[in-house]
Design an enzyme around this catalytic site. Structure first.
Site, PDB file in Angstrom:
ATOM      1  N   SER A  32       0.623  -1.277   0.072  1.00  0.00           N
ATOM      2  CA  SER A  32      -0.011  -0.095   0.191  1.00  0.00           C
ATOM      3  C   SER A  32       1.019   1.202   0.007  1.00  0.00           C
ATOM      4  O   SER A  32       1.671   1.463   1.044  1.00  0.00           O
ATOM      5  CB  SER A  32      -0.819  -0.006   1.367  1.00  0.00           C
ATOM      6  N   HIS A  64      -4.912  -2.065  -4.007  1.00  0.00           N
ATOM      7  CA  HIS A  64      -4.197  -2.964  -4.628  1.00  0.00           C
ATOM      8  C   HIS A  64      -4.617  -3.491  -5.983  1.00  0.00           C
ATOM      9  O   HIS A  64      -5.693  -4.293  -5.791  1.00  0.00           O
ATOM     10  CB  HIS A  64      -4.252  -4.221  -3.588  1.00  0.00           C
ATOM     11  N   HIS A  86      -3.250 -11.534   0.094  1.00  0.00           N
ATOM     12  CA  HIS A  86      -3.143 -11.815   1.411  1.00  0.00           C
ATOM     13  C   HIS A  86      -3.688 -13.164   2.185  1.00  0.00           C
ATOM     14  O   HIS A  86      -4.773 -13.427   1.357  1.00  0.00           O
ATOM     15  CB  HIS A  86      -3.608 -10.552   2.339  1.00  0.00           C
ATOM     16  N   TYR A  88      -5.400 -12.961   4.618  1.00  0.00           N
ATOM     17  CA  TYR A  88      -6.701 -12.744   5.112  1.00  0.00           C
ATOM     18  C   TYR A  88      -7.756 -12.600   4.227  1.00  0.00           C
ATOM     19  O   TYR A  88      -8.956 -12.499   4.551  1.00  0.00           O
ATOM     20  CB  TYR A  88      -6.526 -11.266   6.117  1.00  0.00           C
ATOM     21  N   GLU A  89      -7.477 -12.543   3.049  1.00  0.00           N
ATOM     22  CA  GLU A  89      -8.332 -12.720   1.761  1.00  0.00           C
ATOM     23  C   GLU A  89      -9.136 -13.990   1.673  1.00  0.00           C
ATOM     24  O   GLU A  89      -9.845 -14.265   0.825  1.00  0.00           O
ATOM     25  CB  GLU A  89      -7.973 -12.150   0.589  1.00  0.00           C
ATOM     26  N   ALA A 116       3.080  -1.425   3.782  1.00  0.00           N
ATOM     27  CA  ALA A 116       2.704  -0.487   4.900  1.00  0.00           C
ATOM     28  C   ALA A 116       2.435  -1.160   6.087  1.00  0.00           C
ATOM     29  O   ALA A 116       1.998  -2.388   6.133  1.00  0.00           O
ATOM     30  CB  ALA A 116       1.532   0.211   4.364  1.00  0.00           C
ATOM     31  N   MET A 211       0.698  -7.529   7.872  1.00  0.00           N
ATOM     32  CA  MET A 211      -0.116  -8.878   7.500  1.00  0.00           C
ATOM     33  C   MET A 211       0.652  -9.250   6.010  1.00  0.00           C
ATOM     34  O   MET A 211      -0.218 -10.172   5.598  1.00  0.00           O
ATOM     35  CB  MET A 211      -1.737  -8.381   7.309  1.00  0.00           C
ATOM     36  N   SER A 212       1.624  -8.974   5.953  1.00  0.00           N
ATOM     37  CA  SER A 212       2.237  -9.703   4.578  1.00  0.00           C
ATOM     38  C   SER A 212       3.544  -9.827   4.450  1.00  0.00           C
ATOM     39  O   SER A 212       4.241 -10.018   5.804  1.00  0.00           O
ATOM     40  CB  SER A 212       1.973  -8.249   3.335  1.00  0.00           C
ATOM     41  N   ASN A 235       0.953   4.003  10.394  1.00  0.00           N
ATOM     42  CA  ASN A 235       0.314   4.323  11.853  1.00  0.00           C
ATOM     43  C   ASN A 235       1.058   3.853  12.831  1.00  0.00           C
ATOM     44  O   ASN A 235       1.936   2.687  12.830  1.00  0.00           O
ATOM     45  CB  ASN A 235      -1.092   3.648  11.645  1.00  0.00           C
ATOM     46  N   HIS A 247      -8.195   1.967   7.981  1.00  0.00           N
ATOM     47  CA  HIS A 247      -7.617   1.789   6.583  1.00  0.00           C
ATOM     48  C   HIS A 247      -7.102   3.187   5.782  1.00  0.00           C
ATOM     49  O   HIS A 247      -6.484   3.127   5.103  1.00  0.00           O
ATOM     50  CB  HIS A 247      -8.256   1.012   5.731  1.00  0.00           C
TER      51      HIS A 247
END
Ligand code: 8IG
Length: 272
Positions: A32, A64, A86, A88-89, A116, A211-212, A235, A247
Site C-alpha cells: 500500500s 491493490h 494476503h 486474510y482474503e 505499509a 499482514m504481508s 500508523n 484503513h
C-alpha cells in the site's frame, strides 16, 4: 494437478512472452502506498493484468490492483508487482507467494518486498520508512507447507539465517544512510492487534507489525533470491498512539509519502 512451482514457471513464461523481457534482474512487490513512487522509477515498457497470468488470484483490497509492470532502470530489468494478495482474503500460503515465485522464475535474483505497516516504536513516526532486518512469522503457516518441492528445487527446510540479505542492507545504508532497521512481525489480520498483542510483539523484539511480506520472503529465499524488505510505517500500532486505527490513514500515508518512496527506490536500484 500442477504443483505450485510448475504453475509459477507457466506464469513466468507467459510474463516473459508478453513483456519481451527474457530475464528480470529485480522484482519489487508493491505494498500500500508504494505504487506511485515505484512507477516514477522509469518508463514502464509493458504491463499485464495478473489475472491474465496462470495461477494468480485477484486482489480484493482497495489500493491493490493486480498488475506486473516491466521497466528498465540503469540497464536493469525490473518487474513491479502490484496487487499483492494476503492470507486474510482467504488465500492459501501458496496463492500468497505465487507472484513472488513467478517473478523469481522469470529471472529476478533480487526481490524487494515493500509494505505499509504499523509501528511499535513511538519514536518512529507515521510516514517513516524502515528497512526490515529480520521477521517473526506469526501467521502459523508457511509457503513450504504441503508436498515437498519437486526435483531441482531446494528442500522445504529452508535456512532463514540471512533471510533479509546482509549484503543488500549494507548496500542500502551506503546510498540511504537515513534508513533505520527493524524487526517485522507478520500477523494474519485483517483486524488490527489488541494493545496486549502489540505488547507481546514488542516483548518478542518486533518493531513493525503487518499482514504481508513474511511468507513471500520465505518463498523467495527458498528459490535462492536475495531479499530486501522495506516498510512504510503508516500508523502507530494499537496502544502506542491514542488515536484509533483505520484503513484510510494507511492510504493517506502512502499518498503523502509517494514522492519520497520513489526517490528512495531510485537510490536503491543501483545497489541491488
Ligand atoms: I498499514 O497496525 C498497517 N498494517 N498487523 N497492524 C498490522 N498490520 C498493519 C498495521 C497494524 N498497520
Amino acid at each position: 494437478m500442477t504443483n505450485p512451482y510448475e504453475l509459477s514457471q507457466h506464469a513466468a513464461d507467459a510474463l516473459r512472452e508478453h513483456s519481451g523481457v527474457d530475464s528480470y534482474d529485480i522484482a519489487i512487490v508493491l505494498g500500500s502506498g508504494w505504487k506511485e513512487g515505484a512507477e516514477s522509477l522509469g518508463t514502464v515498457t509493458s504491463s499485464i493484468a495478473t489475472t491474465d497470468l496462470p495461477g494468480f488470484v485477484a486482489p480484493t483490497v482497495a489500493g491493490h490492483s493486480g498488475q506486473i509492470m516491466s521497466l528498465e532502470v540503469a540497464g536493469k530489468h525490473i518487474a513491479l508487482v502490484s496487487g499483492r494478495v494476503h492470507l486474510y482474503e482467504g488465500n492459501t500460503a501458496h496463492q500468497v507467494v505465487h507472484p513472488v515465485r513467478t517473478v523469481v522464475a522469470a529471472g529476478a535474483g533480487t526481490v524487494v518486498l515493500t509494505n505499509a505497516c504499523g509501528g511499535i516504536d513511538p519514536t518512529i513516526g507515521a510516514g517513516s520508512v524502515v528497512m526490515i532486518r529480520d521477521h517473526i512469522n506469526l501467521t502459523a503457516t508457511s509457503p513450504m507447507e504441503g508436498d515437498a518441492p519437486p526435483d531441482g528445487y531446494g528442500a522445504r527446510f529452508v535456512d532463514l539465517t540471512d533471510l533479509y540479505s546482509q549484503r543488500l542492507r549494507a548496500g542500502a545504508h551506503s546510498v540511504a544512510p537515513e534508513l533505520t532497521e527493524g524487526v517485522y512481525a507478520g500477523f494474519r489480520g485483517p483486524h488490527y492487534e489488541t494493545p496486549a498483542e502489540i505488547n507481546m510483539a514488542r516483548t518478542m523484539g518486533a518493531t513493525l507489525v503487518g499482514m504481508s511480506t513474511v511468507l513471500e520472503a520465505i518463498a523467495a529465499r527458498h528459490l535462492g533470491a536475495d531479499v530486501m524488505g522495506l516498510s512504510l510505517v503508516s500508523n502507530l500500532a494499537a496502544g502506542v498512539s491514542s488515536t484509533p486505527l483505520n484503513h484510510l490513514e494507511v492510504l493517506e500515508a502512502g499518498e503523502h509519502a509517494a514522492r519520497s518512496l520513489g526517490d528512495l527506490l531510485g537510490r536503491l536500484v543501483p545497489v541491488l
